[in-house]
Design a protein around this motif. Sequence first.
Motif, PDB file in Angstrom:
ATOM      1  N   VAL A 103       0.746  -1.210   0.103  1.00 57.36           N
ATOM      2  CA  VAL A 103      -0.069  -0.091   0.040  1.00 57.36           C
ATOM      3  C   VAL A 103       0.774   1.262   0.076  1.00 57.36           C
ATOM      4  O   VAL A 103       0.283   2.287  -0.677  1.00 57.36           O
ATOM      5  CB  VAL A 103      -1.038  -0.122   1.222  1.00 57.36           C
ATOM      6  CG1 VAL A 103      -1.963  -1.085   0.973  1.00 57.36           C
ATOM      7  CG2 VAL A 103      -0.213  -0.206   2.443  1.00 57.36           C
ATOM      8  N   ALA A 154       1.039   4.116  -3.004  1.00 59.33           N
ATOM      9  CA  ALA A 154       0.590   5.555  -2.764  1.00 59.33           C
ATOM     10  C   ALA A 154       1.761   6.240  -3.256  1.00 59.33           C
ATOM     11  O   ALA A 154       1.388   7.196  -3.756  1.00 59.33           O
ATOM     12  CB  ALA A 154       0.163   5.639  -1.380  1.00 59.33           C
ATOM     13  N   ASN A 155       2.949   6.047  -2.843  1.00 59.84           N
ATOM     14  CA  ASN A 155       4.242   6.788  -3.221  1.00 59.84           C
ATOM     15  C   ASN A 155       4.290   6.975  -4.858  1.00 59.84           C
ATOM     16  O   ASN A 155       4.567   8.170  -5.230  1.00 59.84           O
ATOM     17  CB  ASN A 155       5.483   6.069  -2.624  1.00 59.84           C
ATOM     18  CG  ASN A 155       5.517   6.455  -0.984  1.00 59.84           C
ATOM     19  OD1 ASN A 155       5.039   7.427  -0.591  1.00 59.84           O
ATOM     20  ND2 ASN A 155       6.064   5.411  -0.482  1.00 59.84           N
ATOM     21  N   ALA A 192       1.491   9.414  -5.744  1.00 58.12           N
ATOM     22  CA  ALA A 192       1.809  10.630  -5.540  1.00 58.12           C
ATOM     23  C   ALA A 192       2.973  11.243  -6.297  1.00 58.12           C
ATOM     24  O   ALA A 192       2.693  12.427  -6.718  1.00 58.12           O
ATOM     25  CB  ALA A 192       2.371  10.764  -3.939  1.00 58.12           C
ATOM     26  N   THR A 237      -7.388  12.065  -5.904  1.00 56.17           N
ATOM     27  CA  THR A 237      -7.383  10.469  -5.963  1.00 56.17           C
ATOM     28  C   THR A 237      -8.620   9.991  -5.118  1.00 56.17           C
ATOM     29  O   THR A 237      -9.003  10.349  -4.242  1.00 56.17           O
ATOM     30  CB  THR A 237      -6.163   9.900  -5.434  1.00 56.17           C
ATOM     31  OG1 THR A 237      -5.823  10.273  -3.935  1.00 56.17           O
ATOM     32  CG2 THR A 237      -4.768  10.344  -6.053  1.00 56.17           C
ATOM     33  N   GLN A 259      -3.723   6.611   2.526  1.00 56.03           N
ATOM     34  CA  GLN A 259      -2.489   6.587   2.706  1.00 56.03           C
ATOM     35  C   GLN A 259      -1.651   8.226   2.883  1.00 56.03           C
ATOM     36  O   GLN A 259      -2.019   8.944   1.898  1.00 56.03           O
ATOM     37  CB  GLN A 259      -1.436   5.783   1.802  1.00 56.03           C
ATOM     38  CG  GLN A 259      -1.659   4.492   1.940  1.00 56.03           C
ATOM     39  CD  GLN A 259      -0.882   3.798   3.062  1.00 56.03           C
ATOM     40  OE1 GLN A 259       0.109   3.905   3.700  1.00 56.03           O
ATOM     41  NE2 GLN A 259      -1.843   3.116   4.274  1.00 56.03           N
ATOM     42  N   SER A 260      -0.940   8.606   3.825  1.00 60.25           N
ATOM     43  CA  SER A 260      -0.405  10.025   3.949  1.00 60.25           C
ATOM     44  C   SER A 260       0.964   9.670   3.429  1.00 60.25           C
ATOM     45  O   SER A 260       1.777   8.969   3.665  1.00 60.25           O
ATOM     46  CB  SER A 260      -0.251  10.161   5.410  1.00 60.25           C
ATOM     47  OG  SER A 260       0.340  11.651   5.362  1.00 60.25           O
ATOM     48  N   VAL A 261       1.424  10.362   2.216  1.00 57.11           N
ATOM     49  CA  VAL A 261       2.493  10.538   1.657  1.00 57.11           C
ATOM     50  C   VAL A 261       3.094  11.828   1.994  1.00 57.11           C
ATOM     51  O   VAL A 261       2.579  13.013   1.481  1.00 57.11           O
ATOM     52  CB  VAL A 261       2.279  10.222   0.315  1.00 57.11           C
ATOM     53  CG1 VAL A 261       3.756  10.385  -0.589  1.00 57.11           C
ATOM     54  CG2 VAL A 261       1.801   8.876   0.097  1.00 57.11           C
ATOM     55  N   ILE A 308      -3.246  10.247  -0.207  1.00 53.42           N
ATOM     56  CA  ILE A 308      -3.496   9.476  -1.347  1.00 53.42           C
ATOM     57  C   ILE A 308      -4.382   8.491  -1.294  1.00 53.42           C
ATOM     58  O   ILE A 308      -4.269   7.766  -0.394  1.00 53.42           O
ATOM     59  CB  ILE A 308      -1.959   8.904  -2.026  1.00 53.42           C
ATOM     60  CG1 ILE A 308      -1.272   9.805  -2.424  1.00 53.42           C
ATOM     61  CG2 ILE A 308      -2.210   8.082  -3.414  1.00 53.42           C
ATOM     62  CD1 ILE A 308      -1.455  10.805  -3.328  1.00 53.42           C
ATOM     63  N   ARG A 309      -5.318   8.050  -2.181  1.00 52.47           N
ATOM     64  CA  ARG A 309      -6.527   7.189  -2.110  1.00 52.47           C
ATOM     65  C   ARG A 309      -6.367   6.438  -3.260  1.00 52.47           C
ATOM     66  O   ARG A 309      -6.206   6.849  -4.510  1.00 52.47           O
ATOM     67  CB  ARG A 309      -7.682   7.800  -1.887  1.00 52.47           C
ATOM     68  CG  ARG A 309      -8.084   8.691  -0.575  1.00 52.47           C
ATOM     69  CD  ARG A 309      -9.458   9.204  -0.433  1.00 52.47           C
ATOM     70  NE  ARG A 309      -9.773  10.002   0.814  1.00 52.47           N
ATOM     71  CZ  ARG A 309      -9.300  10.952   0.976  1.00 52.47           C
ATOM     72  NH1 ARG A 309      -8.768  11.848   0.386  1.00 52.47           N
ATOM     73  NH2 ARG A 309      -9.653  11.442   2.294  1.00 52.47           N
TER      74      ARG A 309
END
Length: 392
Positions: free
Chosen positions: A250, A254-255, A258, A267, A273-275, A285-286
Amino acid sequence: MASQTAPTIDAAGIRAPQFADILTWLQDQYRAIYGADVYLEADSQDGQFLALVAAAINDSNTACIEVYNSFSPATAQGHALSLNVKLNGIRRLVPTASTVDLLLGGTVGTTITGGLVTDADGTQWRLPDTVTIPGTGSITVTATCVKLGAIEAAAGTITKIATPTFGWQTVTNPSAAVPGSPVETDAALRVRQSRSVAVPSQSIFEGIVGSVANLAGVTRLRGYENDSDTPDANGVPGHHIALIVEGGDVAAIANTIAIKKTPGTGTAGDVVQSVADAFGGSHIIRFSRPTVANIKINMTIQALTGYSSAILPRIRQAIADYLNGLSIGESVLYSKLFVPANLGNDSVGMTYAITAMTVARDAGAYGTSNVVLAFDEAAACDVADIAITVVT
């Protein structure tokens, strides 16, 4: 006289004469030297010698063709294909372990180092090296099975903390694990290589899809882009992209999204997720995991001449491979099921006739209608869910 035994390269590619043609040419040249009445059949010494020479020439031609084909990812095999795809920035995937998304809960700020959890069967799953519980009190991470191979874990079966950590309170897997895989086959690598050419494409969206598709562990992927001002038919908000990803880590997914997406593009998805960016900022980011639609088959076949019960596992495997190979969001068309069920071009398909077939989804009723899947659903089938009745 020009030789007629060498390979030829032209606009159509490379080709070489067959062994029989090479042998005939050598025999003709031999007779031109020693006379038309010379005996060169297979039981003669001269005939056997010419056959050995023809075999050596044929082997050399075969090697030339393999070398020529090794320069293209479309025709290269084995190690040559592995070398080719490096030009696209990818490499053949080694055997992988199963992965699963885990929802961890606990005290805000708790750091879990080297965490392990176990499922109902006692199999251990390893968390990322370091996980910190954020301000929401929960976080989704991807855990990796400590054993290589297709280890399965149904949703809700990973609930035990094997390495207790103060502040870490709960763990569960909302969805089933994605089984690991063996060494990547040539066919699968060719498909991934063709996807990889989309990474530097002019379309940003194609580049995102190509980049995520090449992440380790990603088995299926479907992307949607809504560049309008209003939600589309799938519920994707305006000016958003939605990626449905099966397998993969995951955080890595997400990275990648991003890094590749343009500023201001939203997204959509239920995995959040936090990036962090290069300047220390944080971005949400979703994306989504596909909802699995378990497909079941019930069929009746009539045994014909040459039928053997050993054919049944082959029928089941062919159907399961077809269904598991469907793209995310691709519906199961009832009429298409007869193609793998008849074993395609395999001659053993002539030893039986399909007299009835019904299909069902999950616990639904069997029928002969198409199984329509939503944009974020993926068909899945286990050979154990394919029932076959044989009549004479």
